[in-house]
Design a protein around this motif. Structure first.
Motif, PDB file in Angstrom:
ATOM      1  N   GLU A 320       8.599  -9.922  17.343  1.00  0.00           N
ATOM      2  CA  GLU A 320       9.195  -8.764  18.015  1.00  0.00           C
ATOM      3  C   GLU A 320       8.331  -7.514  17.938  1.00  0.00           C
ATOM      4  O   GLU A 320       8.211  -6.762  18.917  1.00  0.00           O
ATOM      5  CB  GLU A 320      10.569  -8.459  17.410  1.00  0.00           C
ATOM      6  N   LEU A 321       7.743  -7.251  16.762  1.00  0.00           N
ATOM      7  CA  LEU A 321       7.059  -5.978  16.536  1.00  0.00           C
ATOM      8  C   LEU A 321       5.559  -6.114  16.269  1.00  0.00           C
ATOM      9  O   LEU A 321       4.842  -5.108  16.285  1.00  0.00           O
ATOM     10  CB  LEU A 321       7.700  -5.239  15.349  1.00  0.00           C
ATOM     11  N   GLY A 322       5.108  -7.338  15.984  1.00  0.00           N
ATOM     12  CA  GLY A 322       3.692  -7.524  15.704  1.00  0.00           C
ATOM     13  C   GLY A 322       3.293  -7.115  14.298  1.00  0.00           C
ATOM     14  O   GLY A 322       2.104  -6.933  14.014  1.00  0.00           O
ATOM     15  N   ARG A 323       4.263  -6.956  13.401  1.00  0.00           N
ATOM     16  CA  ARG A 323       3.980  -6.579  12.011  1.00  0.00           C
ATOM     17  C   ARG A 323       5.076  -7.138  11.104  1.00  0.00           C
ATOM     18  O   ARG A 323       6.158  -7.514  11.572  1.00  0.00           O
ATOM     19  CB  ARG A 323       3.895  -5.054  11.867  1.00  0.00           C
ATOM     20  N   THR A 324       4.810  -7.137   9.801  1.00  0.00           N
ATOM     21  CA  THR A 324       5.748  -7.697   8.831  1.00  0.00           C
ATOM     22  C   THR A 324       6.829  -6.674   8.471  1.00  0.00           C
ATOM     23  O   THR A 324       6.670  -5.467   8.718  1.00  0.00           O
ATOM     24  CB  THR A 324       5.008  -8.106   7.547  1.00  0.00           C
ATOM     25  N   PRO A 325       7.922  -7.117   7.851  1.00  0.00           N
ATOM     26  CA  PRO A 325       8.948  -6.172   7.395  1.00  0.00           C
ATOM     27  C   PRO A 325       8.403  -5.123   6.427  1.00  0.00           C
ATOM     28  O   PRO A 325       8.777  -3.952   6.496  1.00  0.00           O
ATOM     29  CB  PRO A 325       9.983  -7.071   6.724  1.00  0.00           C
ATOM     30  N   LEU A 326       7.524  -5.536   5.504  1.00  0.00           N
ATOM     31  CA  LEU A 326       6.961  -4.591   4.539  1.00  0.00           C
ATOM     32  C   LEU A 326       6.147  -3.511   5.244  1.00  0.00           C
ATOM     33  O   LEU A 326       6.266  -2.315   4.912  1.00  0.00           O
ATOM     34  CB  LEU A 326       6.084  -5.336   3.530  1.00  0.00           C
ATOM     35  N   VAL A 327       5.342  -3.909   6.209  1.00  0.00           N
ATOM     36  CA  VAL A 327       4.544  -2.928   6.956  1.00  0.00           C
ATOM     37  C   VAL A 327       5.462  -1.967   7.714  1.00  0.00           C
ATOM     38  O   VAL A 327       5.194  -0.764   7.781  1.00  0.00           O
ATOM     39  CB  VAL A 327       3.581  -3.645   7.925  1.00  0.00           C
ATOM     40  N   GLU A 328       6.574  -2.469   8.245  1.00  0.00           N
ATOM     41  CA  GLU A 328       7.498  -1.602   8.984  1.00  0.00           C
ATOM     42  C   GLU A 328       8.172  -0.602   8.043  1.00  0.00           C
ATOM     43  O   GLU A 328       8.349   0.576   8.401  1.00  0.00           O
ATOM     44  CB  GLU A 328       8.557  -2.444   9.692  1.00  0.00           C
ATOM     45  N   ILE A 329       8.549  -1.029   6.857  1.00  0.00           N
ATOM     46  CA  ILE A 329       9.146  -0.106   5.887  1.00  0.00           C
ATOM     47  C   ILE A 329       8.158   1.014   5.555  1.00  0.00           C
ATOM     48  O   ILE A 329       8.502   2.196   5.558  1.00  0.00           O
ATOM     49  CB  ILE A 329       9.563  -0.860   4.605  1.00  0.00           C
ATOM     50  N   ARG A 330       6.926   0.624   5.258  1.00  0.00           N
ATOM     51  CA  ARG A 330       5.901   1.619   4.914  1.00  0.00           C
ATOM     52  C   ARG A 330       5.612   2.541   6.097  1.00  0.00           C
ATOM     53  O   ARG A 330       5.441   3.742   5.921  1.00  0.00           O
ATOM     54  CB  ARG A 330       4.622   0.907   4.474  1.00  0.00           C
ATOM     55  N   ARG A 331       5.576   1.972   7.306  1.00  0.00           N
ATOM     56  CA  ARG A 331       5.289   2.786   8.486  1.00  0.00           C
ATOM     57  C   ARG A 331       6.354   3.860   8.676  1.00  0.00           C
ATOM     58  O   ARG A 331       6.039   5.034   8.926  1.00  0.00           O
ATOM     59  CB  ARG A 331       5.220   1.893   9.727  1.00  0.00           C
ATOM     60  N   GLN A 332       7.626   3.472   8.575  1.00  0.00           N
ATOM     61  CA  GLN A 332       8.696   4.442   8.777  1.00  0.00           C
ATOM     62  C   GLN A 332       8.691   5.511   7.689  1.00  0.00           C
ATOM     63  O   GLN A 332       8.986   6.685   7.953  1.00  0.00           O
ATOM     64  CB  GLN A 332      10.049   3.730   8.831  1.00  0.00           C
ATOM     65  N   ARG A 333       8.349   5.133   6.471  1.00  0.00           N
ATOM     66  CA  ARG A 333       8.283   6.113   5.383  1.00  0.00           C
ATOM     67  C   ARG A 333       7.172   7.141   5.649  1.00  0.00           C
ATOM     68  O   ARG A 333       7.355   8.340   5.413  1.00  0.00           O
ATOM     69  CB  ARG A 333       8.025   5.398   4.049  1.00  0.00           C
ATOM     70  N   ILE A 334       6.029   6.673   6.136  1.00  0.00           N
ATOM     71  CA  ILE A 334       4.911   7.587   6.397  1.00  0.00           C
ATOM     72  C   ILE A 334       5.218   8.505   7.574  1.00  0.00           C
ATOM     73  O   ILE A 334       4.840   9.676   7.564  1.00  0.00           O
ATOM     74  CB  ILE A 334       3.614   6.788   6.636  1.00  0.00           C
ATOM     75  N   VAL A 335       5.913   7.995   8.582  1.00  0.00           N
ATOM     76  CA  VAL A 335       6.336   8.852   9.696  1.00  0.00           C
ATOM     77  C   VAL A 335       7.203   9.993   9.179  1.00  0.00           C
ATOM     78  O   VAL A 335       7.029  11.160   9.561  1.00  0.00           O
ATOM     79  CB  VAL A 335       7.103   8.035  10.764  1.00  0.00           C
ATOM     80  N   ARG A 336       8.135   9.655   8.302  1.00  0.00           N
ATOM     81  CA  ARG A 336       9.011  10.672   7.710  1.00  0.00           C
ATOM     82  C   ARG A 336       8.210  11.637   6.838  1.00  0.00           C
ATOM     83  O   ARG A 336       8.420  12.858   6.886  1.00  0.00           O
ATOM     84  CB  ARG A 336      10.097   9.977   6.885  1.00  0.00           C
ATOM     85  N   ALA A 337       7.276  11.112   6.068  1.00  0.00           N
ATOM     86  CA  ALA A 337       6.458  11.968   5.201  1.00  0.00           C
ATOM     87  C   ALA A 337       5.624  12.943   6.031  1.00  0.00           C
ATOM     88  O   ALA A 337       5.491  14.115   5.662  1.00  0.00           O
ATOM     89  CB  ALA A 337       5.549  11.102   4.332  1.00  0.00           C
ATOM     90  N   ARG A 338       5.067  12.482   7.127  1.00  0.00           N
ATOM     91  CA  ARG A 338       4.285  13.365   8.003  1.00  0.00           C
ATOM     92  C   ARG A 338       5.131  14.546   8.483  1.00  0.00           C
ATOM     93  O   ARG A 338       4.684  15.690   8.508  1.00  0.00           O
ATOM     94  CB  ARG A 338       3.769  12.591   9.211  1.00  0.00           C
ATOM     95  N   GLN A 339       6.361  14.248   8.877  1.00  0.00           N
ATOM     96  CA  GLN A 339       7.245  15.303   9.371  1.00  0.00           C
ATOM     97  C   GLN A 339       7.537  16.334   8.279  1.00  0.00           C
ATOM     98  O   GLN A 339       7.488  17.547   8.516  1.00  0.00           O
ATOM     99  CB  GLN A 339       8.548  14.696   9.889  1.00  0.00           C
TER     100      GLN A 339
END
Length: 385
Positions: A320-339
């Motif tokens: 569905e997304l081209g990445r693993t669940p762990l990568v998605e968790i980390r990605r969303q955390r970094i998006v929030r951290a950037r904000q």
């Protein structure tokens, strides 16, 4: 006053211009010898005003004129903002439009959308650049983009021109595969497009997820539904332009004549509040991640929530997304951290806690792995100090 520096600032006094001016004003407060003279960029007596005041330096975008020799900023230190002057020797501060387009493309693709479009005005160079960057970024991911660019000046638009554009726009919407992700060249264009969708009885975001650029707080919240937008560092444009002009007035050496500033992130609101995922298990897992992002969740927590094996969940995420669940968790955390880094003065430790990281060291490690820079470096890059 001895040592006074008269600086003319030629910008619109509304929208992005007010934010550019805020950055210039911040620099001026730190340098009391600066005296600002404000001129509306569309003033009918702009050139007469500049000639009469005789500024020591000028900050402005490119100005339209039939006789450029008569423009005072060609004979005085001048810093161009939000455009690249033809004369490569001229210093300028503008936006990295390629980065804006890429950010929009990545944002929509990450939400599982597969139909993409861009709407903008050919009269504006930034609109063309954002369209090209958005389309190129999507092409790299294997997607196409349906681009709608019209040519007209909004404030001088005739009724006949408006009717013609609306007719073409209706046909464009009818033919588009839905749900579609639409990136508009700026917030005003996105606002108009959302209003047009409502008039044509299309639902936002269910049929058209709409993203603007500029993050004009008033416009984004007046919009119904509230509008998502890429954050453009207009205030920093003003501040850095003032720094460059000050260097020129001092005849100090400039390390860089041209500055291209990246976007500061993206504010997600209701106009893009849709996540197109075909697999119910993945959709359920993504909802869990978003709801528990501030907690130190792991993949094991997802497995207990969706009741499937780790192997199956990872396979579904990859499909569905081209990445693993762990990568998605980390990605969303970094998006929030950037904000949080861009919008608050909270410490790295406080931000780590709000993004589900066990420590500030862990946040810094993951942040650098994903972005190539530390949280402190990122904060300095996107904010005016």
């Amino acid at each position: 006053m001895p040592g006074t520096r008269k600086v003319a600032v030629v910008v619109p006094w509304h929208g992005y211009g007010a934010r550019v001016l805020a950055g210039i004003s911040r620099f001026a407060r730190q340098h009391p010898q600066w005296v600002l003279h404000l001129v509306q960029s569309d003033s009918p007596v702009l050139y007469d005003d500049l000639k009469e005041w005789q500024p020591d330096g000028i900050i402005s975008s490119l100005l339209d004129t039939a006789d450029p020799v008569e423009i005072p900023h060609y004979r005085r230190p001048w810093v161009c903002i939000l455009a690249r002057p033809d004369d490569r020797r001229r210093p300028f501060v503008t936006i990295d439009e390629d980065a804006v387009g890429r950010m929009a493309a990545e944002y929509f693709a990450e939400r599982g959308l597969r139909s993409f479009a861009f709407i903008g005005n050919r009269e504006h160079e930034f609109s063309i650049q954002r369209a090209e960057a958005f389309e190129h970024a999507l092409n790299e991911q294997g997607y196409a983009c349906d681009t709608f660019l019209y040519r007209t000046r909004f404030y001088s638009q005739t009724r006949r021109e408006r009717v013609n554009i609306d007719r073409r726009k209706r046909k464009w919407l009818e033919q588009m595969e839905k749900p579609a992700a639409v990136f508009a060249c700026n917030d005003w264009e996105a606002f108009q497009f959302i209003q047009f969708c409502r008039q044509q009885e299309y639902r936002v975001p269910e049929e058209f997820a709409v993203l603007g650029a500029g993050n004009d707080e008033m416009l984004c919240h007046v919009c119904n539904p509230p509008m998502s937008s890429v954050r453009i560092p207009f205030e920093r444009v003003g501040y850095e332009a003032a720094e460059l002009l000050d260097q020129r007035l001092d005849q100090r050496k400039q390390e860089q004549r041209g500055h291209e500033l990246p976007p500061m992130g993206l504010v997600s609101r209701q106009s893009t509040d849709v996540f197109r995922v075909g697999d119910a298990v993945v959709a359920k897992a993504l909802d869990f991640i978003r709801e528990h992002l501030t907690e130190p969740i792991k993949v094991e927590d997802l497995l207990r929530h969706v009741f499937v094996s780790r192997t199956l969940l990872e396979r579904k995420f990859k499909t569905e997304l081209g990445r693993t669940p762990l990568v998605e968790i980390r990605r969303q955390r970094i998006v929030r951290a950037r904000q949080l880094l861009a919008d608050t003065d909270e410490s790295i430790l406080e931000i780590a806690e709000k993004c589900g990281f066990s420590s500030d060291i862990r946040l810094s490690t993951v942040f650098k792995e994903i972005t190539g820079q530390s949280p402190s470096q990122y904060r300095r890059r996107v904010r005016v100090t």
